[in-house]
Design a protein around this motif. Structure first.
Motif, PDB file in Angstrom:
ATOM      1  N   PRO A  36       0.801  -1.225   0.000  1.00 19.53           N
ATOM      2  CA  PRO A  36       0.000   0.000   0.000  1.00 19.53           C
ATOM      3  C   PRO A  36       0.838   1.283   0.000  1.00 19.53           C
ATOM      4  O   PRO A  36       0.484   2.248  -0.667  1.00 19.53           O
ATOM      5  CB  PRO A  36      -0.828  -0.108   1.281  1.00 19.53           C
ATOM      6  CG  PRO A  36      -0.875  -1.548   1.594  1.00 19.53           C
ATOM      7  CD  PRO A  36       0.407  -2.130   1.095  1.00 19.53           C
ATOM      8  N   SER A  37       1.960   1.285   0.724  1.00 17.42           N
ATOM      9  CA  SER A  37       2.805   2.492   0.780  1.00 17.42           C
ATOM     10  C   SER A  37       3.353   2.843  -0.595  1.00 17.42           C
ATOM     11  O   SER A  37       3.385   4.019  -0.979  1.00 17.42           O
ATOM     12  CB  SER A  37       3.954   2.307   1.765  1.00 17.42           C
ATOM     13  OG  SER A  37       3.447   2.180   3.064  1.00 17.42           O
ATOM     14  N   LEU A  40       0.536   4.310  -2.615  1.00 12.57           N
ATOM     15  CA  LEU A  40       0.278   5.702  -2.221  1.00 12.57           C
ATOM     16  C   LEU A  40       1.350   6.633  -2.771  1.00 12.57           C
ATOM     17  O   LEU A  40       1.052   7.742  -3.228  1.00 12.57           O
ATOM     18  CB  LEU A  40       0.198   5.819  -0.700  1.00 12.57           C
ATOM     19  CG  LEU A  40      -1.062   5.238  -0.057  1.00 12.57           C
ATOM     20  CD1 LEU A  40      -0.921   5.225   1.464  1.00 12.57           C
ATOM     21  CD2 LEU A  40      -2.297   6.012  -0.470  1.00 12.57           C
ATOM     22  N   ASP A  41       2.616   6.197  -2.721  1.00 15.58           N
ATOM     23  CA  ASP A  41       3.707   7.012  -3.280  1.00 15.58           C
ATOM     24  C   ASP A  41       3.481   7.253  -4.766  1.00 15.58           C
ATOM     25  O   ASP A  41       3.663   8.365  -5.268  1.00 15.58           O
ATOM     26  CB  ASP A  41       5.063   6.332  -3.067  1.00 15.58           C
ATOM     27  CG  ASP A  41       5.512   6.338  -1.612  1.00 15.58           C
ATOM     28  OD1 ASP A  41       4.952   7.134  -0.809  1.00 15.58           O
ATOM     29  OD2 ASP A  41       6.422   5.552  -1.268  1.00 15.58           O
ATOM     30  N   TYR A  42       3.075   6.200  -5.474  1.00 12.77           N
ATOM     31  CA  TYR A  42       2.838   6.329  -6.913  1.00 12.77           C
ATOM     32  C   TYR A  42       1.695   7.319  -7.180  1.00 12.77           C
ATOM     33  O   TYR A  42       1.792   8.169  -8.071  1.00 12.77           O
ATOM     34  CB  TYR A  42       2.519   4.972  -7.548  1.00 12.77           C
ATOM     35  CG  TYR A  42       2.356   5.084  -9.039  1.00 12.77           C
ATOM     36  CD1 TYR A  42       3.466   5.059  -9.876  1.00 12.77           C
ATOM     37  CD2 TYR A  42       1.096   5.260  -9.610  1.00 12.77           C
ATOM     38  CE1 TYR A  42       3.320   5.204 -11.240  1.00 12.77           C
ATOM     39  CE2 TYR A  42       0.947   5.402 -10.977  1.00 12.77           C
ATOM     40  CZ  TYR A  42       2.061   5.372 -11.789  1.00 12.77           C
ATOM     41  OH  TYR A  42       1.912   5.534 -13.148  1.00 12.77           O
ATOM     42  N   ILE A  43       0.636   7.222  -6.407  1.00 12.51           N
ATOM     43  CA  ILE A  43      -0.496   8.141  -6.580  1.00 12.51           C
ATOM     44  C   ILE A  43      -0.042   9.582  -6.353  1.00 12.51           C
ATOM     45  O   ILE A  43      -0.368  10.482  -7.127  1.00 12.51           O
ATOM     46  CB  ILE A  43      -1.657   7.766  -5.641  1.00 12.51           C
ATOM     47  CG1 ILE A  43      -2.266   6.423  -6.061  1.00 12.51           C
ATOM     48  CG2 ILE A  43      -2.735   8.856  -5.621  1.00 12.51           C
ATOM     49  CD1 ILE A  43      -3.195   5.802  -5.031  1.00 12.51           C
ATOM     50  N   CYS A  62       0.006  -6.011   7.095  1.00 10.71           N
ATOM     51  CA  CYS A  62       0.254  -4.584   6.924  1.00 10.71           C
ATOM     52  C   CYS A  62      -0.438  -3.822   8.050  1.00 10.71           C
ATOM     53  O   CYS A  62      -1.555  -4.159   8.441  1.00 10.71           O
ATOM     54  CB  CYS A  62      -0.297  -4.152   5.569  1.00 10.71           C
ATOM     55  SG  CYS A  62       0.042  -2.455   5.153  1.00 10.71           S
ATOM     56  N   SER A  63       0.240  -2.806   8.566  1.00 13.51           N
ATOM     57  CA  SER A  63      -0.381  -2.003   9.625  1.00 13.51           C
ATOM     58  C   SER A  63      -1.513  -1.138   9.058  1.00 13.51           C
ATOM     59  O   SER A  63      -2.456  -0.807   9.757  1.00 13.51           O
ATOM     60  CB  SER A  63       0.660  -1.133  10.327  1.00 13.51           C
ATOM     61  OG  SER A  63       1.258  -0.253   9.396  1.00 13.51           O
ATOM     62  N   LEU A  70      -7.586   4.662   2.090  1.00 13.23           N
ATOM     63  CA  LEU A  70      -8.635   5.508   1.525  1.00 13.23           C
ATOM     64  C   LEU A  70      -8.523   6.942   2.045  1.00 13.23           C
ATOM     65  O   LEU A  70      -8.577   7.904   1.279  1.00 13.23           O
ATOM     66  CB  LEU A  70     -10.000   4.914   1.875  1.00 13.23           C
ATOM     67  CG  LEU A  70     -11.245   5.522   1.265  1.00 13.23           C
ATOM     68  CD1 LEU A  70     -11.196   5.459  -0.251  1.00 13.23           C
ATOM     69  CD2 LEU A  70     -12.475   4.808   1.780  1.00 13.23           C
ATOM     70  N   ASN A  71      -8.328   7.094   3.349  1.00 14.09           N
ATOM     71  CA  ASN A  71      -8.172   8.429   3.935  1.00 14.09           C
ATOM     72  C   ASN A  71      -6.918   9.121   3.438  1.00 14.09           C
ATOM     73  O   ASN A  71      -6.925  10.334   3.192  1.00 14.09           O
ATOM     74  CB  ASN A  71      -8.177   8.347   5.463  1.00 14.09           C
ATOM     75  CG  ASN A  71      -9.549   8.028   6.010  1.00 14.09           C
ATOM     76  OD1 ASN A  71     -10.559   8.388   5.420  1.00 14.09           O
ATOM     77  ND2 ASN A  71      -9.600   7.322   7.125  1.00 14.09           N
ATOM     78  N   SER A  72      -5.826   8.368   3.266  1.00 13.16           N
ATOM     79  CA  SER A  72      -4.583   8.960   2.749  1.00 13.16           C
ATOM     80  C   SER A  72      -4.772   9.474   1.326  1.00 13.16           C
ATOM     81  O   SER A  72      -4.280  10.550   0.971  1.00 13.16           O
ATOM     82  CB  SER A  72      -3.441   7.938   2.776  1.00 13.16           C
ATOM     83  OG  SER A  72      -3.120   7.593   4.095  1.00 13.16           O
ATOM     84  N   ILE A  73      -5.489   8.706   0.509  1.00 15.36           N
ATOM     85  CA  ILE A  73      -5.758   9.142  -0.866  1.00 15.36           C
ATOM     86  C   ILE A  73      -6.610  10.409  -0.844  1.00 15.36           C
ATOM     87  O   ILE A  73      -6.328  11.373  -1.561  1.00 15.36           O
ATOM     88  CB  ILE A  73      -6.452   8.020  -1.676  1.00 15.36           C
ATOM     89  CG1 ILE A  73      -5.498   6.843  -1.866  1.00 15.36           C
ATOM     90  CG2 ILE A  73      -6.953   8.543  -3.021  1.00 15.36           C
ATOM     91  CD1 ILE A  73      -6.157   5.586  -2.410  1.00 15.36           C
ATOM     92  N   TYR A  74      -7.636  10.421   0.008  1.00 18.30           N
ATOM     93  CA  TYR A  74      -8.527  11.581   0.075  1.00 18.30           C
ATOM     94  C   TYR A  74      -7.783  12.835   0.540  1.00 18.30           C
ATOM     95  O   TYR A  74      -8.072  13.937   0.084  1.00 18.30           O
ATOM     96  CB  TYR A  74      -9.721  11.298   0.985  1.00 18.30           C
ATOM     97  CG  TYR A  74     -10.775  12.373   0.899  1.00 18.30           C
ATOM     98  CD1 TYR A  74     -11.624  12.435  -0.203  1.00 18.30           C
ATOM     99  CD2 TYR A  74     -10.905  13.330   1.893  1.00 18.30           C
ATOM    100  CE1 TYR A  74     -12.577  13.435  -0.307  1.00 18.30           C
ATOM    101  CE2 TYR A  74     -11.863  14.327   1.790  1.00 18.30           C
ATOM    102  CZ  TYR A  74     -12.694  14.378   0.697  1.00 18.30           C
ATOM    103  OH  TYR A  74     -13.629  15.367   0.585  1.00 18.30           O
TER     104      TYR A  74
END
Length: 196
Positions: A36-37, A40-43, A62-63, A70-74
């Motif tokens: 996931p990390s 997120l970096d790619y996004i 994964c933690s 979802l919240n990180s993307i938002y």
């Protein structure tokens, strides 16, 4: 569709993800991430592109879980549609968290290719028609010198168009205010045209 699919799932099984191959020719590109990390970096690095995220909801080793991602993307951008794609049973609390976290839709991992394609097409239409996305595209299409120059002041702070673009994506106070004002202006212009 001029869109890139970002698929984040900790268990990537090529035979289970054949729908990405089926979408070839329909979408610009597809990337898969089992971390996931890294997803997120790619996004974050590609936030200027039309992106649709397909996100697993539960991650075994994964933690971070689907709600966290979802919240990180938002936080990066309210304009990125996220389709939750899960084999987990979703209870009412999880569903509430999912949609409070601004998930676009939710599909079961046993969804058909057609159901997945329909969800992606719906998300793409949102990207194309959402007023915030339209404003974002308008700013991105301007020359960089115009985007970097001071454009407006709000509450004793001066903003460039790049600053406004960031605010629109994050939907912070000024991003929301700007969106409301543009929608209000569009509604007023539409109503005035109806009276003629």
């Amino acid at each position: 569709m001029d869109v890139e699919i970002i698929y984040i799932d900790d268990v990537l099984r090529p035979e289970k993800n054949a729908f990405l191959d089926d979408l070839e020719g329909t979408i610009t590109d597809a990337k898969q991430f089992d971390n996931p990390s890294k997803g997120l970096d790619y996004i974050k690095e590609n936030i200027d592109k039309n992106i649709i995220v397909i996100l697993d909801w539960r991650f075994a080793n994964c933690s971070q879980q689907g709600a966290d991602i979802l919240n990180s993307i938002y936080e990066m951008s309210a304009l990125v549609p996220v389709i939750v794609f899960t084999g987990a049973n979703i209870d009412v609390t999880a569903a509430s968290n999912m949609f409070k976290g601004h998930a676009f839709s939710c599909l079961s991992k046993d969804a058909s290719t057609q159901e997945i394609t329909d969800a992606i097409e719906d998300a793409y239409l949102r990207i194309q028609n959402d007023i915030r996305s339209v404003m974002s595209r308008w700013i991105q299409n301007l020359p960089s010198d115009k985007r970097e120059a001071p454009y407006m002041s709000y509450k004793d702070k001066t903003y460039s168009l790049n600053d406004l673009l960031d605010s629109i994506r994050r939907q912070d106070e000024i991003g929301k205010e700007l969106t409301r004002n543009i929608l209000g202006l569009a509604a007023e212009m539409f109503t005035n045209n109806l009276k003629k």
